[in-house]
Structure formats: structure tokens, C-alpha cells
Design a protein around this motif. Structure first.
Motif, mmCIF file in Angstrom:
data_model
loop_
_atom_site.group_PDB
_atom_site.id
_atom_site.type_symbol
_atom_site.label_atom_id
_atom_site.label_comp_id
_atom_site.label_asym_id
_atom_site.label_seq_id
_atom_site.Cartn_x
_atom_site.Cartn_y
_atom_site.Cartn_z
ATOM 1 N N PRO A 277 0.191 -0.936 -0.289
ATOM 2 C CA PRO A 277 -0.050 0.019 0.205
ATOM 3 C C PRO A 277 0.740 1.466 0.140
ATOM 4 C CG PRO A 277 -1.066 -1.626 1.507
ATOM 5 C CD PRO A 277 0.506 -2.485 0.950
ATOM 6 N N GLY A 278 0.567 1.928 -0.421
ATOM 7 C CA GLY A 278 1.655 3.512 -1.016
ATOM 8 C C GLY A 278 2.689 3.325 -1.923
ATOM 9 N N VAL A 279 2.825 1.727 -2.064
ATOM 10 C CA VAL A 279 4.142 2.167 -2.991
ATOM 11 C C VAL A 279 3.448 1.856 -4.278
ATOM 12 C CG1 VAL A 279 6.189 1.048 -3.405
ATOM 13 C CG2 VAL A 279 6.218 1.394 -1.167
ATOM 14 N N ILE A 280 4.114 2.242 -5.318
ATOM 15 C CA ILE A 280 3.270 2.183 -7.307
ATOM 16 C C ILE A 280 5.176 2.255 -7.616
ATOM 17 C CG2 ILE A 280 2.129 3.294 -9.135
ATOM 18 C CD1 ILE A 280 0.631 4.619 -6.425
ATOM 19 N N HIS A 281 5.176 1.775 -8.323
ATOM 20 C CA HIS A 281 6.012 1.256 -9.331
ATOM 21 C C HIS A 281 5.967 0.846 -11.004
ATOM 22 C CE1 HIS A 281 9.082 0.642 -5.859
ATOM 23 N NE2 HIS A 281 7.847 -0.275 -5.772
ATOM 24 N N ALA A 282 6.266 1.607 -11.271
ATOM 25 C CA ALA A 282 6.049 2.269 -12.903
ATOM 26 C C ALA A 282 6.389 0.768 -13.612
ATOM 27 C CB ALA A 282 6.194 3.154 -13.687
ATOM 28 N N ARG A 283 6.451 -0.088 -14.381
ATOM 29 C CA ARG A 283 6.849 -1.045 -15.359
ATOM 30 C C ARG A 283 6.248 -1.543 -16.448
ATOM 31 N NH1 ARG A 283 8.867 -4.909 -10.840
ATOM 32 N NH2 ARG A 283 10.078 -3.446 -8.740
ATOM 33 N N ASP A 284 7.037 -2.161 -17.013
ATOM 34 C CA ASP A 284 5.894 -2.218 -18.779
ATOM 35 C C ASP A 284 5.859 -3.577 -18.624
ATOM 36 O OD1 ASP A 284 7.515 -0.378 -20.044
ATOM 37 O OD2 ASP A 284 9.527 -1.920 -20.093
ATOM 38 N N ALA A 285 5.914 -4.077 -17.408
ATOM 39 C CA ALA A 285 4.400 -5.431 -16.939
ATOM 40 C C ALA A 285 2.934 -4.508 -17.578
ATOM 41 C CB ALA A 285 4.294 -5.805 -16.061
ATOM 42 N N PRO A 286 1.807 -5.340 -18.031
ATOM 43 C CA PRO A 286 0.318 -5.033 -18.218
ATOM 44 C C PRO A 286 -0.192 -5.777 -16.849
ATOM 45 C CG PRO A 286 1.352 -7.557 -18.744
ATOM 46 C CD PRO A 286 2.872 -6.699 -18.497
ATOM 47 N N THR B 202 -3.727 -6.300 -15.743
ATOM 48 C CA THR B 202 -4.821 -6.519 -16.110
ATOM 49 C C THR B 202 -6.243 -5.604 -16.249
ATOM 50 O OG1 THR B 202 -5.494 -7.378 -14.089
ATOM 51 C CG2 THR B 202 -3.998 -9.219 -14.974
ATOM 52 N N ARG B 203 -7.135 -5.901 -17.229
ATOM 53 C CA ARG B 203 -8.075 -5.165 -17.744
ATOM 54 C C ARG B 203 -9.745 -5.267 -16.349
ATOM 55 N NH1 ARG B 203 -7.752 -2.204 -22.293
ATOM 56 N NH2 ARG B 203 -6.357 -2.429 -23.743
ATOM 57 N N ALA B 204 -9.342 -6.507 -15.909
ATOM 58 C CA ALA B 204 -10.853 -6.983 -14.527
ATOM 59 C C ALA B 204 -10.514 -5.854 -13.360
ATOM 60 C CB ALA B 204 -10.070 -8.484 -14.387
ATOM 61 N N PRO B 205 -11.868 -5.708 -13.234
ATOM 62 C CA PRO B 205 -11.826 -4.642 -11.908
ATOM 63 C C PRO B 205 -11.512 -5.750 -10.941
ATOM 64 C CG PRO B 205 -14.112 -5.694 -12.833
ATOM 65 C CD PRO B 205 -13.305 -6.487 -13.673
ATOM 66 N N TYR B 206 -10.367 -4.512 -10.071
ATOM 67 C CA TYR B 206 -9.510 -4.998 -9.039
ATOM 68 C C TYR B 206 -10.439 -5.784 -7.590
ATOM 69 C CZ TYR B 206 -11.101 0.251 -7.177
ATOM 70 O OH TYR B 206 -12.143 0.644 -6.680
ATOM 71 N N ARG B 207 -10.616 -6.357 -7.482
ATOM 72 C CA ARG B 207 -11.195 -6.519 -5.896
ATOM 73 C C ARG B 207 -10.710 -7.428 -4.935
ATOM 74 N NH1 ARG B 207 -13.260 -9.098 -10.619
ATOM 75 N NH2 ARG B 207 -15.513 -8.590 -10.822
ATOM 76 N N GLY B 208 -10.959 -6.838 -3.793
ATOM 77 C CA GLY B 208 -10.423 -6.894 -2.595
ATOM 78 C C GLY B 208 -8.734 -5.633 -2.611
ATOM 79 N N ARG B 209 -8.477 -5.432 -2.646
ATOM 80 C CA ARG B 209 -8.098 -4.449 -3.256
ATOM 81 C C ARG B 209 -7.919 -3.258 -2.790
ATOM 82 N NH1 ARG B 209 -3.685 -4.963 -7.254
ATOM 83 N NH2 ARG B 209 -6.045 -5.364 -8.728
ATOM 84 N N VAL B 210 -7.911 -1.952 -1.475
ATOM 85 C CA VAL B 210 -8.338 -0.253 -1.961
ATOM 86 C C VAL B 210 -7.958 0.095 -2.704
ATOM 87 C CG1 VAL B 210 -7.936 0.981 0.163
ATOM 88 C CG2 VAL B 210 -8.413 -1.137 0.423
ATOM 89 N N PHE B 211 -6.750 0.175 -3.346
ATOM 90 C CA PHE B 211 -5.683 0.742 -4.362
ATOM 91 C C PHE B 211 -5.498 -0.101 -5.549
ATOM 92 C CE2 PHE B 211 -4.116 2.310 -0.300
ATOM 93 C CZ PHE B 211 -4.054 3.996 -0.820
ATOM 94 N N ARG B 212 -6.155 0.786 -6.370
ATOM 95 C CA ARG B 212 -6.290 0.476 -7.838
ATOM 96 C C ARG B 212 -5.154 0.210 -8.416
ATOM 97 N NH1 ARG B 212 -7.945 3.736 -11.720
ATOM 98 N NH2 ARG B 212 -8.347 1.864 -13.065
ATOM 99 N N PRO B 213 -4.158 -0.599 -9.060
ATOM 100 C CA PRO B 213 -2.869 -0.591 -10.094
ATOM 101 C C PRO B 213 -2.781 0.521 -10.547
ATOM 102 C CG PRO B 213 -3.777 -2.267 -11.071
ATOM 103 C CD PRO B 213 -5.062 -2.319 -10.162
ATOM 104 N N MET B 214 -2.243 2.091 -10.713
ATOM 105 C CA MET B 214 -1.394 2.484 -11.341
ATOM 106 C C MET B 214 -0.660 2.542 -11.558
ATOM 107 S SD MET B 214 -4.282 5.773 -10.352
ATOM 108 C CE MET B 214 -3.594 6.761 -11.649
ATOM 109 N N LEU B 215 0.577 3.488 -12.993
ATOM 110 C CA LEU B 215 1.174 4.087 -13.215
ATOM 111 C C LEU B 215 1.846 5.038 -12.425
ATOM 112 C CD1 LEU B 215 1.554 4.679 -16.790
ATOM 113 C CD2 LEU B 215 2.630 1.959 -15.346
ATOM 114 N N ARG B 216 3.018 4.822 -11.657
ATOM 115 C CA ARG B 216 3.536 6.302 -11.248
ATOM 116 C C ARG B 216 2.554 7.771 -11.880
ATOM 117 N NH1 ARG B 216 9.243 5.998 -8.814
ATOM 118 N NH2 ARG B 216 8.572 4.344 -7.929
ATOM 119 N N ALA B 217 3.368 8.129 -12.750
ATOM 120 C CA ALA B 217 3.488 9.448 -13.433
ATOM 121 C C ALA B 217 1.180 10.024 -13.257
ATOM 122 C CB ALA B 217 3.512 9.133 -14.753
#
Length: 454
Positions: free
Chosen positions: A16-25, A27-42
Motif C-alpha cells: 500500500p502506498g508504493v507504486i512502481h512504473a514498469r512495463d508489465a501489463p 489486467t483489465r479486470a476490475p480490482y477486487r479485495g484491494r483498496v488501491f487500483r494499480p496505476m503508473l507512478r506518473a
């Protein structure tokens, strides 16, 4: 609004609170069981910068009109909700509710920071899960009612101390209704806009999935077509080369032994070798021409050529006895080719694997709707005369299956019998004479009984 991370590439959140911008794709599926969505740092930095800039502008423009320092807390809270709107729509909605209630409990008048709630509701429907999306809809309706009542009650209190054209309740009720309509539009329209974006994104994903499925299906069809063509080439090459080489080998062996004893017999054997080799070469050229989409230079074998085939087999010492019933004149080209190749392969197998000196019985029955072929030969005593691979039986079965017929082959006491039954008109329909374009049907691996040398 900045594009959602669900359409971008990024890495999963390691903590939580740590986000890394990498090239790994992502998934388009809705996030479940997590507070934060996966996003790019930018993307996160962009959202935070936009929220801070807008919050600062609200503080600067509303500094003189703030009744209490607690209004700064409300602006900061709404700014935080705006910054979290894409990273965590559900958390942003909760923060917005907390500071909206705090604003009402402390008696503050709504300021420009309340507009940030519209952006939060947009992201709840655009990027949130099903529960968050439903919570956003309920918040838009309940929030509009709550805000209208809050303003209406305050307006009613103020009108009690002044003279009004009508009763204070009536005038305050009009203000309440008007305020409710404005706030509902302000909150509900962004939520509906987010829902439209989500629907369009889902439709785009469905189209992409459909295109991928169609592409995979086309690749599979091409792979099947290539495999079918390989099987057809292998079957035709086997039928042409195996039979011709068997005749050539038999005649060559006979010529070698007859060269000193009877040169005339040897000369006749050499003539048969020459004729058979030339015919095989012509058949191979025809096959190669068909592969190049050219018209073959040698006509496709027909039922009338079976007599010549039987004559060749008799010349190499095979005692072939043929029984015919019916008239094959009206059979289409594909059926005639199948009958010829099946008889050819059956006689070749009888010569290679059968008992020498024993007759081979071939029965050809032509009926208006069906064609029946039966070839019976005596098996070799030791059961090992001539090595066999089973390709010939596989090819015969494929030819029978292509026309919609059936084939059985196996041991019948001391004999080996090949029996074929096929429709007079193949399932694929009539095809022009002189050119054959078969479509490979299902193949069946030869059984151990079929692999056993006869």
C-alpha cells in the motif's frame, strides 16, 4: 480527466502506498479485495498535482469569504479526495463524505471545493467496482437531498427574522427544491458520464477480444488447412510412388534372373519398368502442377484405368481375379479417383505382404447410390513378408472418409480383407474431371491389426 490505468500498462502494487512504473501489463479486470487500483507512478503524481493546484486556487479565491479556519480543513479534505479519485475511488468517496459531514456539523457554507465531489463520483462509476459504483449513485442522490435540506433549513432560519412576501416556509421550500435540482445535476451527471465511459471501454474490450478470437480462429484454420494439405500430398505421393516402385522392383528382380535364361523376358521386364517409371513420373509432375495451381499434364486416373493396373500387377506375378457388377460410367471424378487409388493400394499391399502364388480376389460393385470394393488376399505364412508402415491403409481410409464412406481392413481367418463402401456421389459434390481438389477428412491411426504385415 486522465485516462484510467486499466487501459495503460503498469505493475501490480507490491505494498500500500508504493507504486512502481514498469512495463508489465495491468489486467483489465476490475480490482477486487484491494483498496488501491494499480496505476503508473506518473498517473498518481499527475492526479496529486492537479488536486493540489485546484485546492490552492480554491483557498486563494475563497480566503476572504471563509467564515472560520475550519473551512481550510474542509478544502484540504476535499483536495485529498480529489487526489485519490482514480487511485482509490471508494476511499475518495469516503473521504469526501467525511469532510462534507464535517462541513455541515461545523456550520460552514459550501464553497468551491465541494465541486470536487463531482469528479469523485465520476471515477466511482468509471473505475470503481460494482459496490463502489452503486455507492456513488446512492451518494449522488442522498448527497443532493442532504445538501438541499442543509441549505433549506439555514435559509428558513434566516427568513424568520425578516419580512417575506409569503410565508418563510414556502420561500425556503422553493429554495430547497431549486438547490436540490442543481446539486443533483452537479453530482448525477458526472456519475452518468463515468458510466458511459465504462460501457464504451467494455465494448472496446469486447471488440478487441472478438478480433483476437477471430485472429486465433483464422490461424487455427490456416494450420488445419496446412496439415490437411500435407496429409493429401503424403497420401498422393504414397499412392503414386509406392505402387510404381513395387512394380519396378518386381520387374527388375525378374529381369535380372531372366537375363541369361531368356533375354526376351528380360527385355519385356525392362520395358515394363520403363513404362511404369514414366507413368509415375507423369503422375508426380501432375501432383506438383496441382500444388502450383496449374492444370496437370496427365489425366487423373479413372475406373477405366483399373484394367491397365490389373495388367501391370499380373505382369509382376500377382494372380488378380476381378468381379464387376453394375455400370460405373456415371460416377463423378472424385469417386472414380478414390476407387482407383483404393484398388491400387490394395493390390500393391497384396503383392508386398500376401502369400506368393495365391490368387487375389477383387470385387467391384457399382449401384446407383453406392460403390462397394472388396479385396481379399491370402496372408503370408510367416506373417512377415514385406515390411509395412500402415500409411497405405491410412490413405485408403482417408479417401473413403472424404467421400462420406467407410472402410474396414483386417484379418479374416487365413486371409486379409479390405472392404470399402462409399456413396456414388461424394458428400463434397461433383467435381470437374481432370482436376481433383480434395479436402482432407478425419484421419484415423491404423490399428495394430492393420499395421501387422499380411
Amino acid at each position: 480527466m486522465t485516462r484510467s490505468s486499466s487501459d495503460a500498462s503498469g505493475s501490480e502494487l507490491p505494498a500500500p502506498g508504493v507504486i512502481h512504473a514498469r512495463d508489465a501489463p495491468v489486467t483489465r479486470a476490475p480490482y477486487r479485495g484491494r483498496v488501491f487500483r494499480p496505476m503508473l507512478r506518473a498517473q498518481v503524481i499527475t492526479d496529486v498535482v492537479i488536486a493540489v493546484v485546484l485546492g490552492s486556487l480554491v483557498l486563494i479565491t475563497s480566503a476572504r469569504g471563509m467564515d472560520t479556519p475550519l473551512a481550510v480543513v474542509t478544502v484540504v479534505g476535499m483536495t485529498a479526495a480529489l487526489a485519490l479519485r482514480r487511485l482509490s475511488p471508494g476511499l475518495a468517496l469516503a473521504v469526501a463524505w467525511v469532510f462534507a459531514v464535517f462541513e455541515m456539523l461545523t456550520g460552514q457554507m459550501p464553497d468551491l471545493s465541494n465541486v470536487f465531489i463531482a469528479a469523485v463520483l465520476y471515477t466511482t462509476s468509471a473505475y470503481g467496482s460494482r459496490r463502489v459504483r452503486l455507492a456513488g449513485l446512492v451518494s449522488a442522490i442522498v448527497g443532493s437531498v442532504t445538501a438541499a435540506l442543509y441549505i433549506g433549513v439555514d435559509d428558513y432560519r434566516n427568513r424568520l427574522t425578516i419580512e417575506t412576501a409569503s410565508t418563510p416556509f414556502q420561500e425556503s421550500l422553493q429554495v430547497t427544491v431549486s438547490y436540490f435540482a442543481v446539486v443533483l445535476l452537479l453530482l448525477l451527471l458526472p456519475w452518468l458520464a463515468g458510466l458511459v465511459l465504462r460501457t464504451r471501454r467494455s465494448a472496446s474490450m469486447s471488440r478487441e477480444a472478438q478480433l483476437l478470437a477471430e485472429r486465433d480462429a483464422a490461424r487455427a484454420d490456416r494450420a488445419v488447412a496446412v496439415e490437411q494439405e500435407r496429409v493429401r500430398i503424403a497420401r498422393d505421393m504414397h499412392d503414386i510412388v509406392a505402387h510404381s516402385l513395387a512394380v519396378v522392383i518386381a520387374q527388375a528382380d525378374g529381369a535380372r534372373y531372366a537375363l541369361k535364361a531368356d533375354p526376351a523376358v528380360a527385355d519385356q521386364a525392362l520395358g515394363t519398368i520403363s513404362t511404369t517409371a514414366r507413368r509415375a513420373l507423369g503422375d508426380v509432375r501432375e501432383l506438383l502442377g496441382a500444388l502450383r495451381h496449374e492444370q496437370g499434364t496427365v489425366p487423373t486416373p479413372e475406373i477405366d484405368d483399373i484394367d491397365r493396373l490389373i495388367g501391370e500387377m499380373r505382369q509382376v506375378g500377382l494372380d488378380v481375379r476381378v468381379e464387376r457388377e453394375g455400370d460405373p460410367a456415371g460416377l463423378p471424378t472424385t469417386t472414380q479417383l478414390a476407387v482407383y487409388r483404393i484398388v491400387q493400394e490394395s493390390l500393391t499391399n497384396a503383392y508386398k505382404h500376401g502369400e506368393p502364388g495365391t490368387p487375389v480376389h477383387a470385387s467391384l460393385t457399382y449401384r446407383p447410390d453406392t460403390v462397394e470394393i472388396a479385396v481379399v488376399n491370402r496372408r503370408a505364412d510367416d506373417g512377415t513378408r514385406g515390411p509395412g508402415t500402415g500409411h497405405g491403409l491410412v490413405g485408403m481410409r482417408e479417401r473413403a472418409t472424404m467421400t462420406g464412406g467407410t472402410m474396414t481392413a483386417g484379418v479374416r481367418g487365413p486371409d486379409f480383407e479390405v472392404s470399402v463402401r462409399m456413396p456414388a456421389v461424394p458428400a463434397s459434390g461433383q467435381m470437374p474431371r481432370g482436376r481433383v481438389t480434395p479436402t482432407a477428412g478425419p484421419t484415423a491411426s491404423p490399428t495394430e491389426q492393420e499395421r501387422t504385415a499380411r
